[in-house]
Write an enzyme that holds these catalytic residues in place. Structure first.
Site, PDB file in Angstrom:
ATOM      1  CE1 TYR A  33      -3.916  -2.110   0.119  1.00 54.31           C
ATOM      2  CE2 TYR A  33      -2.884  -3.162   2.010  1.00 54.31           C
ATOM      3  CZ  TYR A  33      -3.865  -3.143   1.034  1.00 54.31           C
ATOM      4  OH  TYR A  33      -4.788  -4.151   0.980  1.00 54.31           O
TER       5      TYR A  33
ATOM      6  CG  HIS B 295      -7.261   5.076   1.089  1.00 51.55           C
ATOM      7  ND1 HIS B 295      -7.956   6.263   1.210  1.00 51.55           N
ATOM      8  CD2 HIS B 295      -8.054   4.131   1.670  1.00 51.55           C
ATOM      9  CE1 HIS B 295      -9.107   6.039   1.832  1.00 51.55           C
ATOM     10  NE2 HIS B 295      -9.188   4.760   2.123  1.00 51.55           N
TER      11      HIS B 295
ATOM     12  CG  ASN C  90     -12.405   0.157   6.240  1.00 49.26           C
ATOM     13  OD1 ASN C  90     -11.843   1.041   5.616  1.00 49.26           O
ATOM     14  ND2 ASN C  90     -13.160  -0.747   5.661  1.00 49.26           N
TER      15      ASN C  90
END
Length: 193
Positions: free
Chosen positions: A14, A19, A68
């Site tokens: 990532y 993000h 999340n």
């Protein structure tokens, strides 16, 4: 004492994605301010660097939960050090802002950002400072799948803007640590908005 949270997802795959822009900013800020390296604190499921800036104790935090679930790590840290909500600054990407645009907000809804929503849910308040960095592409680009889009890396053309935005956001962050924070929008010069 101030705490700065850089939102993103863990795992090397990532790194450099849209993000993870919040984490990129906080990591670069640590580097340019010469603060100690991040160390993993299992108790908080976070990478944490601590030091001082102008005699103010500061904690830089990169939650290692998935986006999340960011609020779980933030809540544990806030409770452990009995930190006040006004000393919390969250840095994150924002799909509603054009690429490179920076916005500071002292409160408000999550605006669809699941990491911010997780923090709101866990802390039971929307009243904390956010520094948002735009990742919205030009109007020519059509987003087919929102979830896939935010997990993509920036294009070669976008990288120059993103690098400038990271540097500018670090300046904004430093000012936010020293001065009273007010809602504002900051544009990078010479960018189409």
């Amino acid at each position: 004492m101030k705490i700065v949270i850089g939102l993103g997802n863990p795992l090397p795959k990532y790194l450099g994605t849209r993000h993870n822009l919040g984490q990129a900013v906080v990591s670069f800020f640590r580097q340019i301010k010469g603060l100690p390296n991040f160390g993993f604190k299992k108790k908080f499921a976070s990478l944490i660097a601590q030091g001082k800036i102008d005699d103010e104790k500061i904690f830089l935090v990169l939650p290692q939960t998935f986006m999340n679930e960011s609020g779980q790590a933030v809540k544990k840290i806030m409770e452990n050090w009995s930190l006040k909500i006004e000393n919390l600054i969250v840095v994150h990407d924002d799909l509603d802002l054009p690429l490179g645009k920076i916005r500071i907000r002292t409160s408000g809804s999550a605006g669809g950002h699941r990491g911010v929503q997780s923090i709101i849910d866990q802390l039971k308040t929307e009243n904390f400072i956010r520094i948002k960095i735009g990742i919205k592409p030009s109007s020519k680009f059509k987003i087919q799948n929102l979830e896939n889009f935010v997990l993509q890396r920036f294009s070669k053309e976008e990288k120059e803007i993103v690098e400038r935005a990271i540097r500018k956001t670090c300046q904004v962050l430093e000012n936010s640590l020293k001065e009273e924070v007010k809602n504002q929008t900051i544009l990078l010069s010479n960018l189409p908005q």
